[in-house]
Design a protein around this motif. Structure first.
Motif, mmCIF file in Angstrom:
data_model
loop_
_atom_site.group_PDB
_atom_site.id
_atom_site.type_symbol
_atom_site.label_atom_id
_atom_site.label_comp_id
_atom_site.label_asym_id
_atom_site.label_seq_id
_atom_site.Cartn_x
_atom_site.Cartn_y
_atom_site.Cartn_z
ATOM 1 N N UNK A 60 0.807 -1.224 0.000
ATOM 2 C CA UNK A 60 0.000 0.000 0.000
ATOM 3 C C UNK A 60 0.841 1.275 0.000
ATOM 4 N N UNK A 61 0.271 2.310 -0.599
ATOM 5 C CA UNK A 61 0.798 3.667 -0.507
ATOM 6 C C UNK A 61 -0.275 4.458 0.230
ATOM 7 N N UNK A 62 0.150 5.271 1.205
ATOM 8 C CA UNK A 62 -0.798 6.003 2.043
ATOM 9 C C UNK A 62 -0.522 7.500 1.983
ATOM 10 N N UNK A 63 -1.564 8.269 2.188
ATOM 11 C CA UNK A 63 -1.390 9.700 2.359
ATOM 12 C C UNK A 63 -0.415 9.933 3.492
ATOM 13 N N UNK A 64 0.530 10.858 3.318
ATOM 14 C CA UNK A 64 1.543 11.144 4.319
ATOM 15 C C UNK A 64 2.857 10.431 4.068
ATOM 16 N N UNK A 65 2.871 9.427 3.172
ATOM 17 C CA UNK A 65 4.111 8.736 2.826
ATOM 18 C C UNK A 65 4.981 9.638 1.948
ATOM 19 N N UNK A 66 6.257 9.297 1.869
ATOM 20 C CA UNK A 66 7.158 9.880 0.871
ATOM 21 C C UNK A 66 7.579 8.719 -0.019
ATOM 22 N N UNK A 67 7.439 8.911 -1.330
ATOM 23 C CA UNK A 67 7.741 7.841 -2.283
ATOM 24 C C UNK A 67 8.793 8.311 -3.274
ATOM 25 N N UNK A 68 9.452 7.329 -3.893
ATOM 26 C CA UNK A 68 10.318 7.648 -5.022
ATOM 27 C C UNK A 68 9.917 6.751 -6.182
ATOM 28 N N UNK A 69 9.788 7.387 -7.340
ATOM 29 C CA UNK A 69 9.446 6.685 -8.572
ATOM 30 C C UNK A 69 10.690 6.637 -9.442
ATOM 31 N N UNK A 70 10.995 5.442 -9.925
ATOM 32 C CA UNK A 70 12.188 5.257 -10.754
ATOM 33 C C UNK A 70 11.781 4.729 -12.122
ATOM 34 N N UNK A 71 12.387 5.289 -13.164
ATOM 35 C CA UNK A 71 12.252 4.785 -14.528
ATOM 36 C C UNK A 71 13.637 4.367 -14.987
ATOM 37 N N UNK A 72 13.731 3.141 -15.489
ATOM 38 C CA UNK A 72 15.029 2.607 -15.917
ATOM 39 C C UNK A 72 14.909 2.066 -17.339
ATOM 40 N N UNK A 73 15.705 2.589 -18.241
ATOM 41 C CA UNK A 73 15.730 2.107 -19.619
ATOM 42 C C UNK A 73 16.324 0.706 -19.641
ATOM 43 N N UNK A 74 15.599 -0.251 -20.250
ATOM 44 C CA UNK A 74 16.129 -1.613 -20.342
ATOM 45 C C UNK A 74 16.361 -2.052 -21.784
ATOM 46 N N UNK A 75 15.757 -1.340 -22.730
ATOM 47 C CA UNK A 75 15.962 -1.686 -24.141
ATOM 48 C C UNK A 75 15.659 -0.457 -24.990
ATOM 49 N N UNK A 76 16.537 -0.199 -25.950
ATOM 50 C CA UNK A 76 16.370 0.958 -26.829
ATOM 51 C C UNK A 76 16.366 0.496 -28.272
ATOM 52 N N UNK A 77 15.211 0.633 -28.926
ATOM 53 C CA UNK A 77 15.102 0.323 -30.346
ATOM 54 C C UNK A 77 15.300 1.588 -31.157
ATOM 55 N N UNK A 78 14.983 1.536 -32.447
ATOM 56 C CA UNK A 78 15.118 2.725 -33.293
ATOM 57 C C UNK A 78 14.254 3.869 -32.772
ATOM 58 N N UNK A 79 12.986 3.560 -32.474
ATOM 59 C CA UNK A 79 12.069 4.570 -31.942
ATOM 60 C C UNK A 79 11.442 4.144 -30.621
ATOM 61 N N UNK A 80 11.482 2.866 -30.293
ATOM 62 C CA UNK A 80 10.843 2.384 -29.067
ATOM 63 C C UNK A 80 11.835 2.357 -27.908
ATOM 64 N N UNK A 81 11.294 2.537 -26.728
ATOM 65 C CA UNK A 81 12.070 2.504 -25.496
ATOM 66 C C UNK A 81 11.314 1.636 -24.493
#
Length: 124
Positions: A60-81
């Protein structure tokens, strides 16, 4: 691999369910923000998100929490990521007292994997 991280305080006004729970769409919105940031860093363009191939709600995520969101590139095509996302709770609210504690180990709340696309004119 390239990674981008955003941190955010979860306002109590974002909680909609008993126990101050926040809906899963909250995490997906943060994934959109951090994914856009990653796309700008990689390609100089916001990109267009095509969709998720998987989403797992793990804790669960609750009001009052502090969160971190991470995006990590795992594959890079010509136009797709292909990007893997993770939302972690790093500070947990303690009731409605205004107190919070920094967690010794972040709590993984949501994981997802998805694909973004860069418009053709941006890749030339």
């Amino acid at each position: 691999m390239t990674t981008t991280v955003h941190r955010r305080y979860v306002a109590f006004s974002d909680a909609h369910y008993a126990g101050n729970l926040v809906d899963g769409a909250y995490a997906l919105k943060l994934f959109g923000d951090v994914g856009t940031n990653l796309s700008i860093e990689l390609d100089g363009h916001e990109g267009l998100f095509a969709g998720y191939s998987s989403v797992e709600f793990l804790a669960p995520v609750r009001g009052g929490d502090v969160v971190e969101a991470e995006a990590r590139l795992v594959k890079k095509g010509n136009r797709s990521r292909t990007v893997e996302f993770e939302l972690r709770v790093i500070c947990r609210v303690c009731g409605d007292t205004g107190r919070s504690q920094v967690l010794k180990q972040p709590l993984v709340a949501v994981r997802a994997r998805g694909t973004g696309v860069i418009p053709a004119e941006e890749t030339e």
